[in-house]
Design a protein around this motif. Structure first.
Motif, PDB file in Angstrom:
ATOM      1  N   ASN A  49      -1.296   6.185   8.616  1.00 40.36           N
ATOM      2  CA  ASN A  49      -0.789   4.816   8.565  1.00 40.36           C
ATOM      3  C   ASN A  49      -0.066   4.602   7.241  1.00 40.36           C
ATOM      4  OD1 ASN A  49      -1.480   1.773   7.590  1.00 40.36           O
ATOM      5  ND2 ASN A  49      -0.981   1.838   9.770  1.00 40.36           N
ATOM      6  N   GLY A  50       1.178   4.144   7.311  1.00 44.96           N
ATOM      7  CA  GLY A  50       1.982   3.975   6.116  1.00 44.96           C
ATOM      8  C   GLY A  50       1.477   2.902   5.181  1.00 44.96           C
ATOM      9  N   ASP A  51       0.927   1.795   5.721  1.00 44.82           N
ATOM     10  CA  ASP A  51       0.376   0.744   4.869  1.00 44.82           C
ATOM     11  C   ASP A  51      -0.727   1.295   3.967  1.00 44.82           C
ATOM     12  OD1 ASP A  51       1.859  -1.538   5.641  1.00 44.82           O
ATOM     13  OD2 ASP A  51       0.711  -1.683   7.487  1.00 44.82           O
ATOM     14  N   MET A  52      -1.636   2.068   4.564  1.00 40.70           N
ATOM     15  CA  MET A  52      -2.746   2.606   3.786  1.00 40.70           C
ATOM     16  C   MET A  52      -2.263   3.620   2.759  1.00 40.70           C
ATOM     17  SD  MET A  52      -6.059   2.996   6.274  1.00 40.70           S
ATOM     18  CE  MET A  52      -7.014   3.508   4.829  1.00 40.70           C
ATOM     19  N   LEU A  53      -1.240   4.392   3.109  1.00 43.82           N
ATOM     20  CA  LEU A  53      -0.704   5.367   2.166  1.00 43.82           C
ATOM     21  C   LEU A  53      -0.107   4.650   0.952  1.00 43.82           C
ATOM     22  CD1 LEU A  53      -0.605   8.455   2.322  1.00 43.82           C
ATOM     23  CD2 LEU A  53       1.751   8.273   3.101  1.00 43.82           C
ATOM     24  N   ARG A  54       0.652   3.598   1.198  1.00 43.10           N
ATOM     25  CA  ARG A  54       1.222   2.814   0.091  1.00 43.10           C
ATOM     26  C   ARG A  54       0.115   2.187  -0.755  1.00 43.10           C
ATOM     27  NH1 ARG A  54       3.281  -1.833   2.689  1.00 43.10           N
ATOM     28  NH2 ARG A  54       1.066  -2.359   2.575  1.00 43.10           N
ATOM     29  N   ASP A  55      -0.883   1.597  -0.085  1.00 45.56           N
ATOM     30  CA  ASP A  55      -1.954   0.927  -0.818  1.00 45.56           C
ATOM     31  C   ASP A  55      -2.769   1.908  -1.652  1.00 45.56           C
ATOM     32  OD1 ASP A  55      -1.057  -1.372   0.370  1.00 45.56           O
ATOM     33  OD2 ASP A  55      -2.701  -1.515   1.825  1.00 45.56           O
ATOM     34  N   ALA A  56      -2.950   3.140  -1.134  1.00 43.46           N
ATOM     35  CA  ALA A  56      -3.666   4.160  -1.901  1.00 43.46           C
ATOM     36  C   ALA A  56      -2.876   4.531  -3.154  1.00 43.46           C
ATOM     37  CB  ALA A  56      -3.911   5.392  -1.038  1.00 43.46           C
ATOM     38  N   ALA A  57      -1.548   4.585  -3.033  1.00 40.55           N
ATOM     39  CA  ALA A  57      -0.722   4.871  -4.211  1.00 40.55           C
ATOM     40  C   ALA A  57      -0.795   3.720  -5.211  1.00 40.55           C
ATOM     41  CB  ALA A  57       0.724   5.115  -3.785  1.00 40.55           C
ATOM     42  N   VAL A  58      -0.732   2.488  -4.720  1.00 37.66           N
ATOM     43  CA  VAL A  58      -0.838   1.323  -5.609  1.00 37.66           C
ATOM     44  C   VAL A  58      -2.187   1.333  -6.326  1.00 37.66           C
ATOM     45  CG1 VAL A  58      -1.019  -1.198  -5.662  1.00 37.66           C
ATOM     46  CG2 VAL A  58       0.775  -0.104  -4.303  1.00 37.66           C
ATOM     47  N   ALA A  59      -3.242   1.785  -5.647  1.00 35.03           N
ATOM     48  CA  ALA A  59      -4.577   1.834  -6.237  1.00 35.03           C
ATOM     49  C   ALA A  59      -4.746   2.960  -7.253  1.00 35.03           C
ATOM     50  CB  ALA A  59      -5.625   1.985  -5.139  1.00 35.03           C
ATOM     51  N   GLY A  60      -3.701   3.803  -7.426  1.00 32.77           N
ATOM     52  CA  GLY A  60      -3.755   4.845  -8.438  1.00 32.77           C
ATOM     53  C   GLY A  60      -4.433   6.116  -8.015  1.00 32.77           C
ATOM     54  N   LEU A  61      -4.499   6.374  -6.699  1.00 34.63           N
ATOM     55  CA  LEU A  61      -5.219   7.550  -6.218  1.00 34.63           C
ATOM     56  C   LEU A  61      -4.379   8.819  -6.252  1.00 34.63           C
ATOM     57  CD1 LEU A  61      -7.179   6.076  -3.172  1.00 34.63           C
ATOM     58  CD2 LEU A  61      -7.924   6.361  -5.544  1.00 34.63           C
ATOM     59  N   GLY A  62      -3.056   8.700  -6.388  1.00 35.23           N
ATOM     60  CA  GLY A  62      -2.227   9.891  -6.404  1.00 35.23           C
ATOM     61  C   GLY A  62      -0.772   9.552  -6.159  1.00 35.23           C
ATOM     62  N   ILE A  63       0.004  10.591  -5.789  1.00 33.87           N
ATOM     63  CA  ILE A  63       1.437  10.471  -5.548  1.00 33.87           C
ATOM     64  C   ILE A  63       1.692  10.550  -4.045  1.00 33.87           C
ATOM     65  CG2 ILE A  63       3.670  11.610  -5.868  1.00 33.87           C
ATOM     66  CD1 ILE A  63       2.724  12.512  -8.601  1.00 33.87           C
ATOM     67  N   ALA A  64       2.584   9.692  -3.548  1.00 33.40           N
ATOM     68  CA  ALA A  64       2.924   9.662  -2.121  1.00 33.40           C
ATOM     69  C   ALA A  64       4.432   9.748  -1.949  1.00 33.40           C
ATOM     70  CB  ALA A  64       2.394   8.382  -1.474  1.00 33.40           C
ATOM     71  N   LEU A  65       4.847  10.311  -0.845  1.00 35.76           N
ATOM     72  CA  LEU A  65       6.254  10.312  -0.434  1.00 35.76           C
ATOM     73  C   LEU A  65       6.387   9.297   0.687  1.00 35.76           C
ATOM     74  CD1 LEU A  65       9.089  11.558  -0.643  1.00 35.76           C
ATOM     75  CD2 LEU A  65       8.361  13.272   1.039  1.00 35.76           C
ATOM     76  N   LEU A  66       7.092   8.190   0.412  1.00 36.43           N
ATOM     77  CA  LEU A  66       7.126   7.073   1.351  1.00 36.43           C
ATOM     78  C   LEU A  66       8.561   6.644   1.643  1.00 36.43           C
ATOM     79  CD1 LEU A  66       4.316   4.798  -0.133  1.00 36.43           C
ATOM     80  CD2 LEU A  66       4.258   5.947   2.083  1.00 36.43           C
ATOM     81  N   PRO A  67       8.821   6.180   2.860  1.00 37.62           N
ATOM     82  CA  PRO A  67      10.122   5.563   3.135  1.00 37.62           C
ATOM     83  C   PRO A  67      10.256   4.257   2.373  1.00 37.62           C
ATOM     84  CG  PRO A  67       8.649   5.326   5.020  1.00 37.62           C
ATOM     85  CD  PRO A  67       7.947   6.211   4.045  1.00 37.62           C
ATOM     86  N   THR A  68      11.477   3.927   1.990  1.00 41.32           N
ATOM     87  CA  THR A  68      11.668   2.706   1.215  1.00 41.32           C
ATOM     88  C   THR A  68      11.373   1.452   2.030  1.00 41.32           C
ATOM     89  OG1 THR A  68      14.038   2.801   1.765  1.00 41.32           O
ATOM     90  CG2 THR A  68      13.346   3.712  -0.361  1.00 41.32           C
ATOM     91  N   PHE A  69      11.394   1.550   3.365  1.00 40.06           N
ATOM     92  CA  PHE A  69      11.046   0.338   4.132  1.00 40.06           C
ATOM     93  C   PHE A  69       9.566   0.006   3.997  1.00 40.06           C
ATOM     94  CE2 PHE A  69      10.782   3.565   7.653  1.00 40.06           C
ATOM     95  CZ  PHE A  69       9.463   3.368   8.042  1.00 40.06           C
ATOM     96  N   ILE A  70       8.752   0.941   3.523  1.00 40.84           N
ATOM     97  CA  ILE A  70       7.344   0.676   3.238  1.00 40.84           C
ATOM     98  C   ILE A  70       7.123   0.413   1.755  1.00 40.84           C
ATOM     99  CG2 ILE A  70       5.008   1.679   3.215  1.00 40.84           C
ATOM    100  CD1 ILE A  70       5.705   3.201   5.725  1.00 40.84           C
ATOM    101  N   ALA A  71       7.759   1.217   0.896  1.00 42.20           N
ATOM    102  CA  ALA A  71       7.467   1.173  -0.535  1.00 42.20           C
ATOM    103  C   ALA A  71       8.379   0.233  -1.316  1.00 42.20           C
ATOM    104  CB  ALA A  71       7.572   2.573  -1.125  1.00 42.20           C
ATOM    105  N   GLY A  72       9.486  -0.232  -0.708  1.00 41.84           N
ATOM    106  CA  GLY A  72      10.498  -0.968  -1.448  1.00 41.84           C
ATOM    107  C   GLY A  72       9.972  -2.160  -2.214  1.00 41.84           C
ATOM    108  N   GLU A  73       9.195  -3.011  -1.569  1.00 41.03           N
ATOM    109  CA  GLU A  73       8.715  -4.219  -2.228  1.00 41.03           C
ATOM    110  C   GLU A  73       7.773  -3.887  -3.379  1.00 41.03           C
ATOM    111  OE1 GLU A  73       8.535  -7.869  -3.437  1.00 41.03           O
ATOM    112  OE2 GLU A  73       9.825  -7.244  -1.762  1.00 41.03           O
ATOM    113  N   ALA A  74       6.916  -2.864  -3.194  1.00 30.71           N
ATOM    114  CA  ALA A  74       6.000  -2.463  -4.266  1.00 30.71           C
ATOM    115  C   ALA A  74       6.759  -1.889  -5.456  1.00 30.71           C
ATOM    116  CB  ALA A  74       4.989  -1.448  -3.740  1.00 30.71           C
ATOM    117  N   ILE A  75       7.874  -1.197  -5.198  1.00 30.97           N
ATOM    118  CA  ILE A  75       8.701  -0.684  -6.293  1.00 30.97           C
ATOM    119  C   ILE A  75       9.367  -1.842  -7.030  1.00 30.97           C
ATOM    120  CG2 ILE A  75      10.754   0.681  -6.855  1.00 30.97           C
ATOM    121  CD1 ILE A  75      10.023   2.503  -4.471  1.00 30.97           C
ATOM    122  N   ARG A  76       9.898  -2.807  -6.293  1.00 32.45           N
ATOM    123  CA  ARG A  76      10.565  -3.952  -6.926  1.00 32.45           C
ATOM    124  C   ARG A  76       9.594  -4.782  -7.751  1.00 32.45           C
ATOM    125  NH1 ARG A  76      13.588  -3.607  -2.124  1.00 32.45           N
ATOM    126  NH2 ARG A  76      12.142  -4.906  -0.952  1.00 32.45           N
TER     127      ARG A  76
END
Length: 299
Positions: free
Chosen positions: A221-248
């Motif tokens: 699930n892409g939401d959980m992958l993004r949230d795990a990255a935000v939580a500092g658990l590691g590095i993820a490769l994500l599409p910008t349609f999932i990660a864009g807002e968190a990057i901004r």
């Protein structure tokens, strides 16, 4: 003599596996659906369904009849929809499968105005991250992200899809920011679960590069992958349609290795040999206009 309403009742029961559910979908009583099934079986001189108190299943004859019966019902529905199009109206059912995260984040907001504009359209949007078989599972179309790897599908691209390596500022402060694929291998990886493979693939000047890193998390699930990255658990490769807002917002930082992941796209596809209906073409056009070129999530 076979009647269309009986064939439609049979197809609905076969698809749903239940007379009660078929009756709900057809807006009929269970007794009417049962009688229409009985009429079809009498006309064919064959039993099409096994009925028990718990479930309904196809007989061998029923399975053989279902493919053509489904085609008949679909063709009549398409013909009816085409006549409605002549009057400027989109009508009838449209069944689409789409990935969970993309559907929740981007399909919904794009489609709500579209559905309000076409109140006679009956959209069933099935959000599921598994790769469904569009023809076998009776979908009119599938929305997918990635590479088109099924030659039985005819596809329209909705938008290009960029992917970026991301991690939280806190993770990078603790572990450092990798500047090469060799350095990336020393970091904890957050991976989208795809056939058990846990790696990242990039395209460099010398060709493709595959990077494997210690696995901190696999998830489908892409939401959980993004949230795990935000939580500092590691590095993820994500599409910008999932990660864009968190990057901004600064919750994630993009990592530049000097090479790019393989190009991908978001697309709509329908089974080969099945004519694209007016409502499907309108669905595709709605999404293209809503996403933009380049897509708004890359703004």
């Amino acid at each position: 003599m076979l009647k269309l309403d009986g064939i439609a009742a049979f197809v609905s029961v076969a698809d749903s596996g239940s007379i009660s559910e078929a009756a709900r979908r057809l807006h009929l009583s269970k007794s009417v659906v049962s009688e229409r099934l009985a009429e079809v079986e009498r006309a064919l001189g064959s039993r099409l369904l096994h009925r028990t108190t718990r479930k309904v299943s196809l007989t061998e004859d029923g399975a053989a009849f279902l493919e053509r019966a489904s085609r008949i019902v679909r063709e009549v529905a398409d013909a009816t929809a085409d006549m409605a199009e002549r009057r400027g109206t989109l009508t009838g059912p449209l069944r689409v499968s789409a990935p969970v995260t993309f559907g929740r984040m981007h399909l919904g907001p794009a489609l709500y105005p579209f559905l309000a504009q076409h109140p006679q359209l009956e959209l069933t949007l099935d959000l599921d991250d598994r790769r469904v078989d569009a023809a076998a599972d009776s979908y009119d179309a599938v929305v997918r992200h990635g590479a088109l790897d099924d030659s039985r599908l005819v596809a329209w691209q909705l938008a290009p899809s960029r992917r970026v390596l991301v991690a939280s500022p806190a993770y990078l402060a603790r572990h450092g920011t990798p500047a090469s694929t060799d350095a990336l291998q020393q970091h904890r990886g957050l991976f989208y679960m795809n056939r058990g493979v846990a790696d990242w693939r990039f395209q460099g000047p010398a060709g493709a590069v595959v990077v494997r890193a210690p696995v901190a998390l696999r998830v489908n699930n892409g939401d959980m992958l993004r949230d795990a990255a935000v939580a500092g658990l590691g590095i993820a490769l994500l599409p910008t349609f999932i990660a864009g807002e968190a990057i901004r917002s600064g919750a994630l930082r993009a990592i530049d290795l000097g090479m790019q992941p393989a190009a991908e796209a978001v697309y709509v596809a329908h089974p080969e040999g099945r004519r694209s209906s007016a409502k499907l073409r309108a669905f595709v056009q709605c999404l293209r206009e809503a996403f933009g070129d380049p897509p708004y999530w890359d703004a």
